[in-house]
Design a protein around this motif. Structure first.
Motif, short mmCIF file in Angstrom:
data_model
loop_
_atom_site.label_atom_id
_atom_site.label_comp_id
_atom_site.label_asym_id
_atom_site.label_seq_id
_atom_site.Cartn_x
_atom_site.Cartn_y
_atom_site.Cartn_z
N LEU A 139 -24.87 -18.41 -56.14
CA LEU A 139 -24.97 -19.74 -56.76
C LEU A 139 -24.76 -20.87 -55.74
O LEU A 139 -24.87 -22.04 -56.09
CB LEU A 139 -23.94 -19.88 -57.88
CG LEU A 139 -24.08 -18.86 -59.02
CD1 LEU A 139 -22.96 -19.04 -60.02
CD2 LEU A 139 -25.42 -18.99 -59.71
N ALA A 140 -24.46 -20.50 -54.50
CA ALA A 140 -24.21 -21.51 -53.46
C ALA A 140 -25.53 -22.02 -52.92
O ALA A 140 -25.98 -21.65 -51.84
CB ALA A 140 -23.37 -20.91 -52.34
N SER A 141 -26.16 -22.89 -53.65
CA SER A 141 -27.51 -23.33 -53.34
C SER A 141 -27.54 -24.59 -52.49
O SER A 141 -26.93 -25.60 -52.85
CB SER A 141 -28.29 -23.57 -54.64
OG SER A 141 -29.51 -24.21 -54.38
N PHE A 142 -28.26 -24.55 -51.38
CA PHE A 142 -28.50 -25.74 -50.56
C PHE A 142 -29.29 -26.78 -51.37
O PHE A 142 -29.00 -27.97 -51.30
CB PHE A 142 -29.27 -25.33 -49.31
CG PHE A 142 -29.53 -26.44 -48.33
CD1 PHE A 142 -28.49 -27.16 -47.76
CD2 PHE A 142 -30.83 -26.75 -47.95
CE1 PHE A 142 -28.73 -28.17 -46.84
CE2 PHE A 142 -31.09 -27.76 -47.04
CZ PHE A 142 -30.04 -28.47 -46.48
N ARG A 143 -30.26 -26.30 -52.13
CA ARG A 143 -31.04 -27.21 -52.98
C ARG A 143 -30.11 -27.98 -53.91
O ARG A 143 -30.22 -29.20 -54.06
CB ARG A 143 -32.06 -26.42 -53.81
CG ARG A 143 -33.16 -25.77 -53.00
CD ARG A 143 -34.23 -25.20 -53.92
NE ARG A 143 -33.79 -24.01 -54.63
CZ ARG A 143 -34.01 -22.76 -54.24
NH1 ARG A 143 -34.70 -22.54 -53.13
NH2 ARG A 143 -33.59 -21.74 -54.95
#
Length: 404
Positions: A139-143
């Motif tokens: 869930l660690a999204s750059f987006r």
């Protein structure tokens, strides 16, 4: 009528056998639920033909005057399908939990990648207060992190990286840190007043993504940095620049003219772009770009390994690698800025390393594949923690404060 002794014995035997079968079945089911979680199946790729068909459907709707109706229908269906899938996955987690924590955690690992941060039900993180639930790394999204920063900017929050979105401000910042900056010949001038001379680069005063950037190797050899198209006269250049303004590719009639730097003067190759995705002093990803004879890209890790990111897959090259001084320059810039992320764009030239600009929001950041998106998202979270600790311990960031 009383059952016969034979019937009573038979019932006892069958009951005992059924009980044994039920226990065996329960044990077998438990073993199945406690197996290691399988990876979620990969997202099936749509064929180019299917994608083109979908895009043509949208284009047709525009021609027929039904574009907004079609878009509203698509959005509604996506929301409805997403809701149904979310509820079904939540129910799957609840059913798995009836088999114990091992089965519940297996289901978590299986389904977690299917959610975005905002979609994840609380049930999936329940228990993190007192035990180690499966990792939320997916869930660690750059987006997601970048979109949150854009929302904060929209709300008027002070975001240090956005102070450097102004080219003149970012060059002052880089110069004070000790980096060489491009020689500026003209700045903030309208097209009609621009000196269009050989050995220069024309850029929008405010722009991104290479749009409106033209490299004048000579008056008859002018390279469009975005498309690699070669123009053959300054008259043709002015015509194209007017179209950039008319079509919104360049927002304002304000332009800068800078000295042209080369990667190879003999072949006429302009300086190579080195774009460092830097997270508070630590670079996680680097993009190398050449603009001539055509635009091509190569993605690198800080360790010098080429990596597939999902972007520019049709225009990749082998690249020449990353230099230590480039990583060092990005590290110095990132450590001097109290922000978890900024991309620092550098120029590799025959005259040495030259600073280009700072980019707080890289274009098309949504196009990274899931592996890269997660890796950059993790780098963002780690950078936030390092930044917080430094602020708590009294870090002052004098180079950035000098700009305020």
């Amino acid at each position: 009528m009383q059952p016969s002794p034979f019937s009573r014995v038979r019932a006892r035997l069958l009951g005992s056998k059924m009980t044994r079968l039920e226990q065996e079945n329960k044990q077998l089911r438990r073993r199945i639920y406690e197996q290691e979680a399988a990876s979620p199946p990969p997202i099936p790729e749509a064929s180019p033909e299917e994608l083109e068909h979908l895009r043509e459907t949208v284009r047709t709707a525009r021609r027929e005057g039904t574009l907004f109706e079609l878009a509203a229908d698509i959005a509604a269906k996506k929301q409805q399908t997403g809701y149904y899938c979310r509820e079904a996955m939540l129910e799957a987690l609840k059913q798995a939990s009836a088999e114990g924590e091992t089965a519940e955690d297996r289901m978590r690992r299986l389904l977690m990648p299917a959610f975005t941060t905002s979609e994840l039900p609380e049930r999936f993180v329940r228990g993190i207060e007192h035990r180690a639930v499966p990792s939320l790394e997916s869930l660690a999204s750059f987006r997601g992190q970048l979109t949150s920063r854009v929302r904060r900017r929209q709300k008027g929050h002070q975001l240090p990286e956005w102070e450097l979105d102004d080219k003149q401000v970012s060059r002052q910042f880089a110069s004070e840190i000790g980096l060489r900056v491009p020689e500026v010949i003209e700045k903030n001038a309208p097209l009609a007043a621009l000196p269009l001379e050989a050995g220069t680069v024309v850029k929008p005063a405010a722009g991104a993504g290479g749009r409106g950037v033209y490299i004048l190797r000579s008056e008859t050899d002018i390279l469009n940095a975005k498309t690699s198209e070669v123009l053959t006269s300054t008259a043709e250049l002015k015509e194209i620049m007017q179209k950039d303004l008319q079509h919104g590719r360049v927002a304002e009639d304000r332009w800068n003219v800078e000295k042209l730097y080369y990667a190879d003067e003999d072949t006429g190759e302009p300086a190579r772009d080195i774009k460092c995705y830097t997270f508070y002093g630590k670079t996680a990803l680097i993009l190398e770009i050449t603009r001539s004879p055509e635009t091509a890209y190569c993605w690198w890790t800080p360790d010098g390994e080429r990596v597939d990111t999902g972007k520019y897959t049709g225009s990749l090259m082998e690249g020449k690698g990353i230099l230590r001084e480039e990583l060092d320059a990005a590290a110095r810039l990132g450590a001097a800025l109290p922000a978890p992320f900024c991309r620092f764009d550098l120029l590799r030239t025959t005259e040495g390393l030259v600073f280009g600009e700072c980019t707080p929001k890289p274009g098309n950041y949504d196009q990274f594949n899931e592996t890269i998106d997660i890796a950059l998202g993790e780098a963002f979270l780690d950078a936030e923690e390092r930044l917080f600790q430094d602020l708590v311990n009294g870090a002052s960031y004098p180079y950035w404060r000098n700009l305020l």
